[in-house]
Write a protein that holds these residues in place. Structure first.
Motif, mmCIF file in Angstrom:
data_model
loop_
_atom_site.group_PDB
_atom_site.id
_atom_site.type_symbol
_atom_site.label_atom_id
_atom_site.label_comp_id
_atom_site.label_asym_id
_atom_site.label_seq_id
_atom_site.Cartn_x
_atom_site.Cartn_y
_atom_site.Cartn_z
ATOM 1 N N GLY A 164 51.073 39.189 54.844
ATOM 2 C CA GLY A 164 51.335 40.402 55.702
ATOM 3 C C GLY A 164 50.588 40.542 57.192
ATOM 4 O O GLY A 164 49.763 39.363 57.479
ATOM 5 N N SER A 165 50.957 41.390 57.873
ATOM 6 C CA SER A 165 50.416 41.735 59.204
ATOM 7 C C SER A 165 49.255 42.710 59.141
ATOM 8 O O SER A 165 48.575 43.159 60.123
ATOM 9 C CB SER A 165 51.456 41.936 60.172
ATOM 10 N N ARG A 166 49.107 43.541 58.097
ATOM 11 C CA ARG A 166 48.360 44.561 58.137
ATOM 12 C C ARG A 166 47.253 44.512 57.290
ATOM 13 O O ARG A 166 46.764 43.304 56.859
ATOM 14 C CB ARG A 166 49.313 46.073 57.644
ATOM 15 N N ASN A 167 46.627 45.603 56.613
ATOM 16 C CA ASN A 167 45.421 45.512 55.845
ATOM 17 C C ASN A 167 45.675 44.745 54.464
ATOM 18 O O ASN A 167 46.628 44.994 53.958
ATOM 19 C CB ASN A 167 44.938 46.744 55.600
ATOM 20 N N PHE A 168 44.657 43.953 54.398
ATOM 21 C CA PHE A 168 44.706 43.173 53.027
ATOM 22 C C PHE A 168 43.388 43.433 52.337
ATOM 23 O O PHE A 168 42.457 42.975 52.872
ATOM 24 C CB PHE A 168 44.894 41.594 53.039
ATOM 25 N N VAL A 169 43.458 44.065 51.111
ATOM 26 C CA VAL A 169 42.233 44.482 50.717
ATOM 27 C C VAL A 169 42.339 44.281 49.201
ATOM 28 O O VAL A 169 43.307 44.594 48.462
ATOM 29 C CB VAL A 169 41.987 46.058 50.822
ATOM 30 N N VAL A 170 41.024 43.621 48.674
ATOM 31 C CA VAL A 170 40.918 43.333 47.319
ATOM 32 C C VAL A 170 39.902 43.844 46.572
ATOM 33 O O VAL A 170 38.703 43.650 47.299
ATOM 34 C CB VAL A 170 40.982 41.745 46.890
ATOM 35 N N LYS A 171 39.898 44.897 45.777
ATOM 36 C CA LYS A 171 38.611 45.598 45.175
ATOM 37 C C LYS A 171 38.604 45.459 43.577
ATOM 38 O O LYS A 171 39.505 45.622 42.969
ATOM 39 C CB LYS A 171 38.730 47.141 45.497
ATOM 40 N N PHE A 172 37.223 44.979 42.911
ATOM 41 C CA PHE A 172 37.098 44.912 41.602
ATOM 42 C C PHE A 172 36.655 46.276 41.246
ATOM 43 O O PHE A 172 35.966 46.966 41.913
ATOM 44 C CB PHE A 172 35.769 44.039 41.490
ATOM 45 N N ILE A 173 37.533 46.786 40.189
ATOM 46 C CA ILE A 173 37.311 48.029 39.496
ATOM 47 C C ILE A 173 36.670 47.547 38.039
ATOM 48 O O ILE A 173 37.261 47.139 37.340
ATOM 49 C CB ILE A 173 38.572 48.796 39.338
ATOM 50 N N GLY A 174 35.548 48.435 37.590
ATOM 51 C CA GLY A 174 34.944 47.999 36.373
ATOM 52 C C GLY A 174 33.883 48.818 36.115
ATOM 53 O O GLY A 174 33.611 49.909 36.664
ATOM 54 N N GLU A 175 32.660 48.531 35.481
ATOM 55 C CA GLU A 175 31.367 49.314 35.414
ATOM 56 C C GLU A 175 31.185 49.670 36.702
ATOM 57 O O GLU A 175 30.300 50.566 36.998
ATOM 58 C CB GLU A 175 30.608 48.832 34.216
ATOM 59 N N ARG A 176 30.874 48.483 37.588
ATOM 60 C CA ARG A 176 30.610 48.577 38.961
ATOM 61 C C ARG A 176 31.307 48.250 39.914
ATOM 62 O O ARG A 176 31.915 47.180 39.777
ATOM 63 C CB ARG A 176 29.139 48.040 39.137
ATOM 64 N N ASP A 177 32.135 48.994 40.678
ATOM 65 C CA ASP A 177 33.002 48.622 41.495
ATOM 66 C C ASP A 177 32.512 47.682 42.812
ATOM 67 O O ASP A 177 31.383 47.996 43.141
ATOM 68 C CB ASP A 177 33.848 49.646 42.052
ATOM 69 N N GLU A 178 33.354 46.858 43.157
ATOM 70 C CA GLU A 178 32.974 45.827 44.274
ATOM 71 C C GLU A 178 34.045 45.587 45.408
ATOM 72 O O GLU A 178 35.075 45.145 44.745
ATOM 73 C CB GLU A 178 32.064 44.910 43.994
ATOM 74 N N GLY A 219 41.839 31.800 52.076
ATOM 75 C CA GLY A 219 40.292 31.605 51.949
ATOM 76 C C GLY A 219 39.929 31.775 50.569
ATOM 77 O O GLY A 219 40.652 32.014 49.457
ATOM 78 N N GLY A 220 38.599 31.657 50.136
ATOM 79 C CA GLY A 220 37.856 31.927 48.856
ATOM 80 C C GLY A 220 36.641 32.705 48.960
ATOM 81 O O GLY A 220 35.847 32.850 50.060
ATOM 82 N N ARG A 221 36.478 33.537 47.825
ATOM 83 C CA ARG A 221 35.366 34.452 47.783
ATOM 84 C C ARG A 221 34.433 33.952 46.286
ATOM 85 O O ARG A 221 35.517 33.207 45.500
ATOM 86 C CB ARG A 221 35.900 35.717 47.711
ATOM 87 N N ALA A 222 33.299 34.363 46.437
ATOM 88 C CA ALA A 222 32.661 34.256 44.868
ATOM 89 C C ALA A 222 31.800 35.550 44.718
ATOM 90 O O ALA A 222 31.383 36.199 45.877
ATOM 91 C CB ALA A 222 31.940 32.865 44.956
ATOM 92 N N HIS A 223 31.475 35.827 43.544
ATOM 93 C CA HIS A 223 30.571 36.982 43.241
ATOM 94 C C HIS A 223 29.767 36.810 42.045
ATOM 95 O O HIS A 223 30.242 35.888 41.226
ATOM 96 C CB HIS A 223 31.570 38.226 42.621
ATOM 97 N N SER A 241 35.615 43.249 47.718
ATOM 98 C CA SER A 241 35.682 41.616 48.124
ATOM 99 C C SER A 241 36.437 41.306 49.321
ATOM 100 O O SER A 241 35.577 40.495 50.112
ATOM 101 C CB SER A 241 36.489 41.150 46.670
ATOM 102 N N ILE A 242 37.457 41.842 49.757
ATOM 103 C CA ILE A 242 38.244 41.356 50.633
ATOM 104 C C ILE A 242 38.637 42.633 51.591
ATOM 105 O O ILE A 242 39.170 43.504 50.852
ATOM 106 C CB ILE A 242 39.455 40.247 50.507
ATOM 107 N N ASN A 243 38.395 42.744 52.935
ATOM 108 C CA ASN A 243 39.018 43.849 53.487
ATOM 109 C C ASN A 243 39.147 43.300 55.032
ATOM 110 O O ASN A 243 38.474 43.085 55.950
ATOM 111 C CB ASN A 243 38.030 44.792 53.776
ATOM 112 N N ILE A 244 40.384 42.715 55.272
ATOM 113 C CA ILE A 244 40.544 42.009 56.660
ATOM 114 C C ILE A 244 42.255 42.601 57.079
ATOM 115 O O ILE A 244 42.625 43.372 56.404
ATOM 116 C CB ILE A 244 40.799 40.514 56.356
ATOM 117 N N ILE A 245 42.589 42.176 58.294
ATOM 118 C CA ILE A 245 43.872 42.421 58.758
ATOM 119 C C ILE A 245 44.831 41.197 59.017
ATOM 120 O O ILE A 245 43.996 40.526 59.738
ATOM 121 C CB ILE A 245 43.561 43.382 59.962
ATOM 122 N N GLY A 246 45.872 41.314 58.604
ATOM 123 C CA GLY A 246 46.914 40.125 58.700
ATOM 124 C C GLY A 246 46.791 38.945 57.706
ATOM 125 O O GLY A 246 46.485 39.272 56.763
ATOM 126 N N ARG A 247 47.051 37.811 58.222
ATOM 127 C CA ARG A 247 47.349 37.000 57.173
ATOM 128 C C ARG A 247 45.905 36.370 56.776
ATOM 129 O O ARG A 247 44.964 36.428 57.645
ATOM 130 C CB ARG A 247 47.860 35.564 57.926
#
Length: 304
Positions: A155-169, A180-184, A171-177
């Motif tokens: 997409g061309s707008r916000n792209f957000v990925v958030k973990f929901i659990g005992e502690r929320d975190e 990539g890779g992430r680690a926690h 992970s990704i908060n960007i705009i557009g395409r």
């Protein structure tokens, strides 16, 4: 009878003189004082005056001039038996106790120590989600260690990925395409990072997206020197760091954030090495040693 009494007196005088000499004191000429108490003999054939004379005039050895002896010696005259002959009580001999057999100690048998069975590592876990637009996916289970994933967004707008659990975190908060890779890190004892247990993902997007998660549990990694290169966010490799001092050389050509981190395989520690914006060409010292002030030795994921 006179001789018996003399022997007793002389013996007592010698014994006391020896015990006094043993204290090592400075001595003057001894002045033995003898007080004699006599018991009248029962046999009238022996004049009592003879007993008194024999006791007060003993033949004494030459005194030891090294000691001063002051003692009271008491001698008792022994009476001869009468004509009828009074039987003297015979000395009774106390029987010696029979030795008792001591039990032979038996050495304790050594109990074999149980050997600790190593806990097998969990099998790698892989799960994948895909969709379009805003979604909530899951649940899925995370274990202690490191979870890494690859993400794509068209997409061309916000792209957000958030973990929901005992502690929320977040992970990704960007705009557009995005590609990539992430680690926690995942640990029950961390003040930051994810906790083990069930989780969901809250995704915000205006286009299609895919997420592929992997949680593996490596036991070894590459040893320095190590070189990695790529474009965008990426988990480069697992690296084993033993005690020592290492130099990290890094180069970045871009206009946004450039971040390099080390995540321990057990999920316990994270080390932020570089955090800048824009181009970068420099070096950092990484000291690995035991102690709270240093990075502990172990296996680490290199995350850019």
């Amino acid at each position: 009878m006179n001789r018996r009494i003399v022997v007793v007196v002389v013996f007592l005088a010698v014994v006391i003189s020896w015990s006094a000499c043993s204290d090592g004191s400075v001595l003057t000429t001894p002045q033995p004082v003898a007080t004699v108490k006599t018991v009248p003999p029962t046999d009238t054939r022996i004049p009592p005056t003879q007993v008194h004379t024999s006791i007060t005039q003993p033949v004494m050895p030459t005194p030891d001039v090294r000691a001063t002896v002051v003692a009271e010696i008491t001698a008792t005259a022994l009476a001869w038996p009468t004509e009828t002959g009074t039987p003297q009580p015979a000395a009774t001999q106390t029987p010696s106790p029979e030795p008792t057999a001591s039990p032979t100690p038996v050495p304790p048998t050594s109990t074999p120590q149980a050997t600790a069975t190593p806990t097998p590592l969990p099998d790698p876990v892989v799960f994948e989600f895909s969709g379009s637009g805003d979604k909530v996916v899951g649940p899925f289970e995370l274990q202690e260690g490191v979870v890494r994933y690859a993400a794509q967004h068209s997409g061309s707008r916000n792209f957000v990925v958030k973990f929901i659990g005992e502690r929320d975190e977040l992970s990704i908060n960007i705009i557009g395409r995005y590609i990539g890779g992430r680690a926690h890190q995942v640990s029950a004892d961390n003040r930051l990072g994810l906790k083990p247990g069930p989780h969901r993902l809250e995704i915000t997007a205006d286009g299609s997206w895919t997420l592929k998660f992997t949680q593996d549990f490596p036991t070894a990694g590459v040893a320095p020197p190590f070189r990695g290169a790529g474009t965008g966010d990426e988990v480069l490799s697992w690296v084993t760091l033993n005690e020592g001092t290492y130099t990290l050389s890094a180069k970045h050509m871009g206009s946004r954030n450039f971040i390099v981190r080390l995540l321990s395989a057990d999920g316990w520690s994270v080390e932020l090495l570089i955090n800048v914006i824009g181009d970068y060409d420099g070096q950092k010292i990484v000291k690995v040693a035991s102690g709270l002030s240093y990075l502990p030795p172990g296996l680490y994921a290199v995350v850019v």
